[in-house]
Design a protein around this motif. Structure first.
Motif, PDB file in Angstrom:
ATOM      1  N   ILE A  40      16.536  39.433  59.734  1.00 19.80           N
ATOM      2  CA  ILE A  40      17.574  38.785  58.938  1.00 19.80           C
ATOM      3  C   ILE A  40      18.559  39.808  58.386  1.00 19.80           C
ATOM      4  O   ILE A  40      19.765  39.523  58.277  1.00 19.80           O
ATOM      5  CB  ILE A  40      16.942  37.959  57.806  1.00 19.80           C
ATOM      6  CG1 ILE A  40      15.974  36.910  58.394  1.00 19.80           C
ATOM      7  CG2 ILE A  40      18.008  37.286  56.967  1.00 19.80           C
ATOM      8  CD1 ILE A  40      16.600  36.048  59.482  1.00 19.80           C
ATOM      9  N   ALA A  41      18.091  41.016  58.060  1.00 19.13           N
ATOM     10  CA  ALA A  41      19.012  42.066  57.632  1.00 19.13           C
ATOM     11  C   ALA A  41      20.009  42.378  58.738  1.00 19.13           C
ATOM     12  O   ALA A  41      21.222  42.496  58.501  1.00 19.13           O
ATOM     13  CB  ALA A  41      18.243  43.323  57.231  1.00 19.13           C
ATOM     14  N   ALA A  42      19.507  42.505  59.970  1.00 17.72           N
ATOM     15  CA  ALA A  42      20.395  42.769  61.107  1.00 17.72           C
ATOM     16  C   ALA A  42      21.293  41.572  61.381  1.00 17.72           C
ATOM     17  O   ALA A  42      22.487  41.729  61.702  1.00 17.72           O
ATOM     18  CB  ALA A  42      19.557  43.101  62.347  1.00 17.72           C
ATOM     19  N   ARG A  43      20.757  40.366  61.249  1.00 16.86           N
ATOM     20  CA  ARG A  43      21.544  39.151  61.475  1.00 16.86           C
ATOM     21  C   ARG A  43      22.728  39.074  60.526  1.00 16.86           C
ATOM     22  O   ARG A  43      23.868  38.841  60.958  1.00 16.86           O
ATOM     23  CB  ARG A  43      20.646  37.921  61.289  1.00 16.86           C
ATOM     24  CG  ARG A  43      21.377  36.596  61.334  1.00 16.86           C
ATOM     25  CD  ARG A  43      20.445  35.430  60.980  1.00 16.86           C
ATOM     26  NE  ARG A  43      21.129  34.155  61.078  1.00 16.86           N
ATOM     27  CZ  ARG A  43      20.564  32.967  60.813  1.00 16.86           C
ATOM     28  NH1 ARG A  43      19.283  32.922  60.449  1.00 16.86           N
ATOM     29  NH2 ARG A  43      21.265  31.848  60.922  1.00 16.86           N
ATOM     30  N   THR A  44      22.495  39.280  59.241  1.00 17.49           N
ATOM     31  CA  THR A  44      23.575  39.176  58.265  1.00 17.49           C
ATOM     32  C   THR A  44      24.567  40.329  58.410  1.00 17.49           C
ATOM     33  O   THR A  44      25.779  40.142  58.262  1.00 17.49           O
ATOM     34  CB  THR A  44      23.014  39.135  56.837  1.00 17.49           C
ATOM     35  OG1 THR A  44      22.111  40.242  56.642  1.00 17.49           O
ATOM     36  CG2 THR A  44      22.246  37.853  56.579  1.00 17.49           C
ATOM     37  N   ILE A 191      27.888  39.927  54.045  1.00 17.88           N
ATOM     38  CA  ILE A 191      27.810  41.349  53.712  1.00 17.88           C
ATOM     39  C   ILE A 191      26.938  41.563  52.476  1.00 17.88           C
ATOM     40  O   ILE A 191      26.133  42.500  52.409  1.00 17.88           O
ATOM     41  CB  ILE A 191      29.230  41.924  53.487  1.00 17.88           C
ATOM     42  CG1 ILE A 191      30.015  41.945  54.802  1.00 17.88           C
ATOM     43  CG2 ILE A 191      29.160  43.322  52.891  1.00 17.88           C
ATOM     44  CD1 ILE A 191      29.405  42.810  55.877  1.00 17.88           C
ATOM     45  N   SER A 192      27.068  40.673  51.495  1.00 18.11           N
ATOM     46  CA  SER A 192      26.224  40.766  50.297  1.00 18.11           C
ATOM     47  C   SER A 192      24.757  40.558  50.652  1.00 18.11           C
ATOM     48  O   SER A 192      23.871  41.250  50.125  1.00 18.11           O
ATOM     49  CB  SER A 192      26.676  39.732  49.261  1.00 18.11           C
ATOM     50  OG  SER A 192      28.016  39.951  48.863  1.00 18.11           O
ATOM     51  N   GLY A 193      24.478  39.592  51.540  1.00 17.64           N
ATOM     52  CA  GLY A 193      23.106  39.369  51.979  1.00 17.64           C
ATOM     53  C   GLY A 193      22.526  40.575  52.680  1.00 17.64           C
ATOM     54  O   GLY A 193      21.351  40.934  52.469  1.00 17.64           O
ATOM     55  N   ALA A 194      23.337  41.235  53.529  1.00 17.78           N
ATOM     56  CA  ALA A 194      22.866  42.441  54.208  1.00 17.78           C
ATOM     57  C   ALA A 194      22.561  43.546  53.200  1.00 17.78           C
ATOM     58  O   ALA A 194      21.569  44.272  53.329  1.00 17.78           O
ATOM     59  CB  ALA A 194      23.916  42.907  55.217  1.00 17.78           C
ATOM     60  N   PHE A 226      26.683  33.359  67.084  1.00 19.07           N
ATOM     61  CA  PHE A 226      26.918  31.909  67.148  1.00 19.07           C
ATOM     62  C   PHE A 226      26.327  31.162  65.952  1.00 19.07           C
ATOM     63  O   PHE A 226      27.014  30.344  65.332  1.00 19.07           O
ATOM     64  CB  PHE A 226      26.341  31.347  68.453  1.00 19.07           C
ATOM     65  CG  PHE A 226      26.964  31.945  69.680  1.00 19.07           C
ATOM     66  CD1 PHE A 226      28.277  31.656  70.026  1.00 19.07           C
ATOM     67  CD2 PHE A 226      26.248  32.815  70.486  1.00 19.07           C
ATOM     68  CE1 PHE A 226      28.866  32.211  71.147  1.00 19.07           C
ATOM     69  CE2 PHE A 226      26.824  33.376  71.609  1.00 19.07           C
ATOM     70  CZ  PHE A 226      28.132  33.077  71.942  1.00 19.07           C
ATOM     71  N   SER A 227      25.062  31.434  65.633  1.00 20.89           N
ATOM     72  CA  SER A 227      24.379  30.654  64.601  1.00 20.89           C
ATOM     73  C   SER A 227      24.623  31.173  63.197  1.00 20.89           C
ATOM     74  O   SER A 227      24.110  30.594  62.233  1.00 20.89           O
ATOM     75  CB  SER A 227      22.864  30.634  64.884  1.00 20.89           C
ATOM     76  OG  SER A 227      22.603  30.035  66.133  1.00 20.89           O
ATOM     77  N   THR A 228      25.383  32.272  63.063  1.00 25.30           N
ATOM     78  CA  THR A 228      25.671  32.796  61.732  1.00 25.30           C
ATOM     79  C   THR A 228      27.173  32.958  61.521  1.00 25.30           C
ATOM     80  O   THR A 228      27.766  32.251  60.698  1.00 25.30           O
ATOM     81  CB  THR A 228      24.959  34.140  61.504  1.00 25.30           C
ATOM     82  OG1 THR A 228      23.588  34.020  61.867  1.00 25.30           O
ATOM     83  CG2 THR A 228      25.053  34.550  60.041  1.00 25.30           C
ATOM     84  N   ALA A 229      27.825  33.875  62.270  1.00 19.69           N
ATOM     85  CA  ALA A 229      29.258  34.116  62.056  1.00 19.69           C
ATOM     86  C   ALA A 229      30.082  32.859  62.309  1.00 19.69           C
ATOM     87  O   ALA A 229      30.817  32.389  61.432  1.00 19.69           O
ATOM     88  CB  ALA A 229      29.722  35.264  62.958  1.00 19.69           C
ATOM     89  N   LEU A 230      29.949  32.285  63.509  1.00 22.78           N
ATOM     90  CA  LEU A 230      30.692  31.069  63.830  1.00 22.78           C
ATOM     91  C   LEU A 230      30.277  29.917  62.919  1.00 22.78           C
ATOM     92  O   LEU A 230      31.124  29.179  62.395  1.00 22.78           O
ATOM     93  CB  LEU A 230      30.455  30.696  65.294  1.00 22.78           C
ATOM     94  CG  LEU A 230      31.063  29.372  65.767  1.00 22.78           C
ATOM     95  CD1 LEU A 230      32.572  29.396  65.639  1.00 22.78           C
ATOM     96  CD2 LEU A 230      30.639  29.072  67.208  1.00 22.78           C
ATOM     97  N   ALA A 231      28.964  29.760  62.700  1.00 20.93           N
ATOM     98  CA  ALA A 231      28.462  28.644  61.899  1.00 20.93           C
ATOM     99  C   ALA A 231      28.971  28.705  60.459  1.00 20.93           C
ATOM    100  O   ALA A 231      29.338  27.678  59.879  1.00 20.93           O
ATOM    101  CB  ALA A 231      26.934  28.633  61.915  1.00 20.93           C
ATOM    102  N   PHE A 232      29.021  29.899  59.869  1.00 18.64           N
ATOM    103  CA  PHE A 232      29.439  30.006  58.474  1.00 18.64           C
ATOM    104  C   PHE A 232      30.914  29.665  58.305  1.00 18.64           C
ATOM    105  O   PHE A 232      31.310  29.065  57.299  1.00 18.64           O
ATOM    106  CB  PHE A 232      29.152  31.414  57.941  1.00 18.64           C
ATOM    107  CG  PHE A 232      27.811  31.533  57.268  1.00 18.64           C
ATOM    108  CD1 PHE A 232      27.687  32.205  56.065  1.00 18.64           C
ATOM    109  CD2 PHE A 232      26.682  30.965  57.821  1.00 18.64           C
ATOM    110  CE1 PHE A 232      26.456  32.311  55.435  1.00 18.64           C
ATOM    111  CE2 PHE A 232      25.455  31.059  57.210  1.00 18.64           C
ATOM    112  CZ  PHE A 232      25.333  31.734  55.999  1.00 18.64           C
ATOM    113  N   VAL A 233      31.748  30.061  59.265  1.00 18.59           N
ATOM    114  CA  VAL A 233      33.169  29.719  59.177  1.00 18.59           C
ATOM    115  C   VAL A 233      33.345  28.200  59.216  1.00 18.59           C
ATOM    116  O   VAL A 233      34.082  27.617  58.417  1.00 18.59           O
ATOM    117  CB  VAL A 233      33.959  30.384  60.319  1.00 18.59           C
ATOM    118  CG1 VAL A 233      35.407  29.901  60.309  1.00 18.59           C
ATOM    119  CG2 VAL A 233      33.913  31.895  60.176  1.00 18.59           C
TER     120      VAL A 233
END
Length: 311
Positions: A40-44, A191-194, A226-233
Motif C-alpha cells: 500500500i505504501a508503494a501503491r499510494t 502523497i500524504s498516505g505514502a 488504474f485502481s488508485t490514480a484514475l479511480a481517485f480522480v
C-alpha cells in the motif's frame, strides 16, 4: 431523456466500479509476495507521483497552505492509508470476492453517519430498508457461528468492514474539497498516505530484503495506475457532482464486477450462504441509491404542461 451530463456521470460511476472492483484481485495477487504495508505504501506513492506529474503537465500546482494539507492528511487516513492497508492484510486470509462483498457496506455506513451525525443529505424510509437488508446480508456472509470464535478469518472480515466505515467517512469528508480540481485532493491525499506508510514499511517489512514475483509487481502497477490514480480522480469528481451517498452507490455495481473477476481469474467459489448475503447487500445498496420510481401521473403532468404552457 437522460441529460448528457448525467449520462457522463453514470458512465464514470460504472468505470469507477470496474477499476475498484478489479482492485481486490490485484491486491490478492500483490500480497502473495509483497507485505500489505509495503504494497500500500508503494501503491499510494506511485499513484500520487503519477497524479503530480499530470498536474504539472496541466500547469497546476497543489495548494501550499497548511489548512488544505491538514485536510489532505485526514482524507489520506480515511480513504487510503488505513482502509487500503486493512483490506490488503485481510486478503491474506479471505478471498478477493468476499472482501469486495463486505466492502460494499460503504453506502450503508455513509447513510448511518449522515443520518446520525452530519445530516448533509436528505434521507428517507426506503434508505432505512436498504440499511436493514445490508446488515442482514453481512450477517449471512460472516456467519452467525463465526462470532463464537475469534479466528483469523473473522478478524480479517471485520477488518474489511472497518475499511468500509473509513470509506464512508472519507466520502463525507471529501465534500470539503469543493472548488479544487478533482485531481488535487486525489494527489494530495495519496502523497500524504505514502508519507504515513513509508516509515512503517521501512521499519517493519524492510522491503530491500523481499523477493517479489513478476505477478505481484504487475498487480501493484495496475493497482496504482488504474485502481488508485484514475479511480481517485473519478471519485472526487463524482463526490462533487452527485454527493457522497450517490457516489458510494457504485458499491452495488462493484460487487458483481469484483466477484466476477475473482471467479474468472482467481478461481474463487462461494457457499450458498455467502451468495445469499451478496444478494441482500446488493439489494440494500440498490434500495438506498436508485431514485424513487416515477409517479404514473408525471407523464400526464408533462403533457398538460406542453399543451398549456404557463404564461
Amino acid at each position: 431523456m437522460t441529460s448528457p451530463t448525467l449520462a457522463k456521470d453514470l458512465a464514470l460511476l460504472l468505470l469507477l466500479a470496474t477499476v475498484w472492483g478489479a482492485a481486490y484481485s490485484f491486491i490478492r495477487v500483490g500480497v502473495e509476495t509483497i507485505p500489505p504495508i509495503t504494497l500500500i505504501a508503494a501503491r499510494t506513492l506511485l499513484a500520487g507521483a503519477l497524479l503530480l506529474a499530470i498536474l504539472k503537465g496541466r500547469g497546476l500546482r497543489l495548494p501550499r497552505d497548511m489548512a488544505t494539507w491538514r485536510r489532505f492528511l485526514i482524507q489520506a487516513c480515511l480513504n487510503s492509508a488505513l482502509p487500503f492497508t486493512l483490506i490488503a492484510w485481510a486478503e491474506l486470509h479471505v478471498e478477493a470476492g468476499l472482501a469486495v462483498i463486505l466492502n460494499a457496506l460503504t453506502p450503508i455506513f455513509t447513510f448511518l453517519i449522515t443520518a446520525g451525525i452530519t445530516r448533509h443529505e436528505s434521507l428517507g424510509p426506503r434508505k432505512l430498508i436498504g440499511v436493514v437488508l445490508g446488515i442482514s446480508g453481512t450477517c449471512l456472509i460472516i456467519g452467525f457461528n463465526a462470532f463464537h470464535s475469534a479466528g483469523t478469518d473473522l478478524i480479517a472480515q471485520l477488518a474489511v468492514v472497518l475499511a468500509s466505515v473509513c470509506y464512508a467517512m472519507a466520502a463525507i469528508f471529501g465534500r470539503n474539497f469543493r472548488g479544487l480540481d478533482p485531481m488535487m485532493p486525489a494527489a494530495g491525499s495519496l502523497i500524504s498516505g505514502a508519507a504515513i506508510l513509508i516509515p512503517f514499511s521501512l521499519v517493519i517489512d524492510r522491503p530491500w530484503t523481499l523477493s517479489v514475483s513478476f505477478a505481484s509487481i504487475a498487480a501493484l502497477l495496475a493497482l496504482s495506475v488504474f485502481s488508485t490514480a484514475l479511480a481517485f480522480v473519478i471519485y472526487f469528481r463524482l463526490v462533487h457532482r452527485l454527493g457522497s451517498v450517490a457516489t458510494t452507490s457504485q458499491a452495488y455495481l462493484r460487487v458483481p464486477i469484483g466477484v466476477g473477476i475473482g471467479a474468472v481469474f482467481l478461481g474463487e467459489r462461494f457457499s450458498p450462504t455467502v451468495l445469499a448475503g451478496l444478494l441482500l447487500v446488493v439489494a440494500g445498496v440498490f434500495a438506498m441509491s436508485v431514485p424513487a420510481p416515477v409517479r404514473l401521473s408525471q407523464p400526464l403532468d408533462w403533457l398538460r404542461a406542453r399543451r398549456h404552457p404557463a404564461p
